[in-house]
Structures are given as structure tokens and as C-alpha cells.
Design a protein around this motif. Sequence first.
Motif, short mmCIF file in Angstrom:
data_model
loop_
_atom_site.label_atom_id
_atom_site.label_comp_id
_atom_site.label_asym_id
_atom_site.label_seq_id
_atom_site.Cartn_x
_atom_site.Cartn_y
_atom_site.Cartn_z
N THR A 44 3.59 -5.04 6.69
CA THR A 44 3.25 -3.72 7.21
C THR A 44 3.16 -2.69 6.10
O THR A 44 2.33 -1.78 6.15
N TYR A 45 4.02 -2.82 5.09
CA TYR A 45 4.10 -1.77 4.08
C TYR A 45 3.47 -2.18 2.75
O TYR A 45 3.66 -1.51 1.74
N PRO A 62 10.88 2.93 -1.18
CA PRO A 62 10.96 1.48 -1.02
C PRO A 62 9.71 0.78 -1.56
O PRO A 62 8.59 1.22 -1.30
N GLY A 63 9.91 -0.30 -2.29
CA GLY A 63 8.79 -1.06 -2.82
C GLY A 63 9.24 -2.17 -3.75
O GLY A 63 10.29 -2.04 -4.38
N ASN A 120 1.90 0.40 0.24
CA ASN A 120 2.17 1.73 0.82
C ASN A 120 1.82 2.82 -0.20
O ASN A 120 2.36 2.84 -1.30
N SER A 151 4.76 5.02 -1.76
CA SER A 151 5.61 4.26 -2.68
C SER A 151 4.85 3.99 -3.98
O SER A 151 5.42 4.08 -5.07
#
Lengths: 223, 223
Positions: free
Chosen positions: A79-80, A50-51, A83, A86
Motif C-alpha cells: 500500500t505504501y 516510515p520507509g 509513498n 516518505s
Amino acid sequence: LRELTARKGVILIFDEVITGFRVHPGGSQGHYEITPDLTTMAKILAGGLPGGALAGRADLMCALEFENRFGKKMKHPGTYNGNPLSAAAGIAALTEVSKGSLCQVANEMGLRLRTGLNELFARKDVNWVAFGEFSGATIVPEYDGPRPGNDEFIPFGNQVAKLDRKIDAKLSHAFRCALLLNGVDFFGWRAMLSGVHTAQDIDQTIAAVSEAIDLLRAEGLVP
Amino acid sequence: LRELTARKGVILIFDEVITGFRVHPGGSQGHYEITPDLTTMAKILAGGLPGGALAGRADLMCALEFENRFGKKMKHPGTYNGNPLSAAAGIAALTEVSKGSLCQVANEMGLRLRTGLNELFARKDVNWVAFGEFSGATIVPEYDGPRPGNDEFIPFGNQVAKLDRKIDAKLSHAFRCALLLNGVDFFGWRAMLSGVHTAQDIDQTIAAVSEAIDLLRAEGLVP
């Protein structure tokens, strides 16, 4: 559109979430040689993890800087954000994409599937047609128009209302099941090819669609 | 609220994105022993990788089933649905959380930080107060009320307008920089503790806040 927006001072945004790194290593803007003001990206960008990302003109993106010409920093908490996994997957995927052959192979496989399906539909005399561009292929059932003469063909003269019409749910479900029985999983009536699909995969897919037509005809779902 | 919504036939939804697996292995609903009708989850759920989930009453969740009492399947397409890496990270994290001690340690560390900060503020006679619950701690600067007598204390008698008021941006930025200089990175005026923080980490944080107060006083930002 690019000329008009530039002249009127309107920001032109390209959504390259699907097309980015797919149709061309530089996205649809790379293929069409058009530079938008802002671009949204995701999917291939993060290499299967995910990204997403936003890119664009420095004088617009500077809204994210602490000291900028707007006098206020745009917040983007998440939050991500950034990341690391990712990001690492994205770097790995984009390194491969940047070599260029993955997009080229995916597009070639798309053309091969569309062409092969239309040959199959003509041979089996079924009222279906396949169309699409780049690495995508869409099958239109319950089609009563002329068969395509080339890969630029769009059914119903590109009338959105007809292209986007609701397909009978029973037929769609039966088609998917028939394909699954033959080892192929479609997104409804659509398929996306990738840079690792081979000519053999395409042949297998066309054979599965052929079997599916026979199964649907046996059930009276296709004339 | 649970009694009222049950009586009126209203669906009660708990947003446990932050509280889930944090305040208690069973989330805030586990801590308060209240069962909502639907629960949203994310963050800890996916073990540090991107991911979220919805859970709840079977007679509501059945909307996702092919044959259900609503007569129509709810669609939920998504590129990253069921992402295997996020799922694996989530299973690993929740296995650890389910043992119970991580949440307990995080909550103990939260209490230790809040208590230690309030002792520091009294000792340094600064107009700041710390409050919070579970594993969270928030510092309120420019505070003119009584010092807390226990950990249940909420400044300004829990008046949201006062608790949520805008803190001077220059003071906030200086506080963050002062903490960074002392090796501690806060979310603005807030901190979240985890199950791997130790008493030593808390002592170090309180020492950093102490140094930060001295730095801010030297610049005339704190009386």
C-alpha cells in the motif's frame, strides 16, 4: 566473511537499518570499505517518516524487472510503496547526510558521552561502565571488572551472555525515572547521538546521570 | 461466528485493514453490527500515510499497560510508533470519513461500476462478468455461466477454486495495457472505488473497458 562468501558463492547481506547513514554516509559498508551483495535500509533513509529499501547487485535486483534472467518477476505489492511524502523526506535527509558532517558530529558526540560517563563513574566510584562505538553509548550497571583504558574497551571481554544479561527491572525503571527528573530520556540503558547534539547536550546528560546516581544511592539501589 | 466464539471463550479478531472506514464509517463491524474482541486497522486509518492500529476489549488491550491483570507489560517498540505526521493525516481523514457520505458514495460508485460493466458485457456479448460488494468490483474473464440477475450475484456459485483460478498472464497483461491506453489503471482485474469518484468517472471507466474488449478481440485474445 566477505572473502569466504565470495569464494563459496553465498550472498552476503548487510542489515544497515540502524547503521545506514548513521555510522558513515555510506553506512557500515562505507566505514569498513566492504561491499555486500544486498543491503537493507530504513529509519534515516526516509528522513523520520516510515520507509525502507533494499539495494544490491544488479544481477540479483533484476528479479524485480519484468523480463529478467530468473524467468519470473518477483512481486512486491504494498500500500505504501513509493509513498511520496516518505520519499521526499528521505531525499531531504539524505542530501544533508551526504555532506558528511552529520555522521561525523554524531560519532564525536558518542565518543564524548562514553568518555565523560566513564570519567563520572570513576569519580563517583560507582560500579557502572559505559561502552559503545560510533554514535551509540550503553551503560552497564552492576559491573565488577576493570575500568576502561580507552574507547575500544568492551566490558566482560565481550562475552555476549554477560553483556546481554537481564538487568534488575526495579533498578532500570528507577534509573529511567531519575534521568527523566533531570530532563534526559534514555532508551533503557542506551543512548543514540545525532548530528545536531552539541557538547552542551552531552554535559547536561552527564550531569543528569550524576544526579541519577545520587538519587539511586539515596534509595539504596546503587552501592 | 460471534455467538460461537463468545460461547466457547475464543477471541474473535476482525481484520479491518481494507474494510475499516471503507465499507462503512464503522468498518464491516459497523455495517454488520457485530462487535469483535480485537480489530486490526491500517490504510484509510492513517489518511494515506503509513500507519496501523490495534483496538479492542479493554480487558485484552490492558496488556499494554504498565500494571495489568496479566502481571507483565506487553512490549511494542517501533521506530515509527505514534508518528506525528501519520497521526495528523489519520485524524484529518477520519474526520471526513466520520461524516458518513464518503463511504456511501464509494459504495454507490461500486454498485454503478459493477452494474454498468455487466450491461456492457451483455451488450458486447463477451464471456466476462463483474461482481463484488461495497466499493469493490472484480471482472472475471473466461466465464461461461449465466449473466447476473442482480448485484448479489457471485459467479460460479461462489466456488473459491473457480473464482481464484489463475487467469492467463498474457490476457491479463494485454487487458491492463488496453485500459492504460484508454486512461484507466486497474489492479489486474479488480478496482476499488473511493468517495471522490463521480458518475462521470464510472462512465469513462466503462467506456475504457469497452474499448479494451475491442482491442483484445482485434488481437484474438477474447472470443
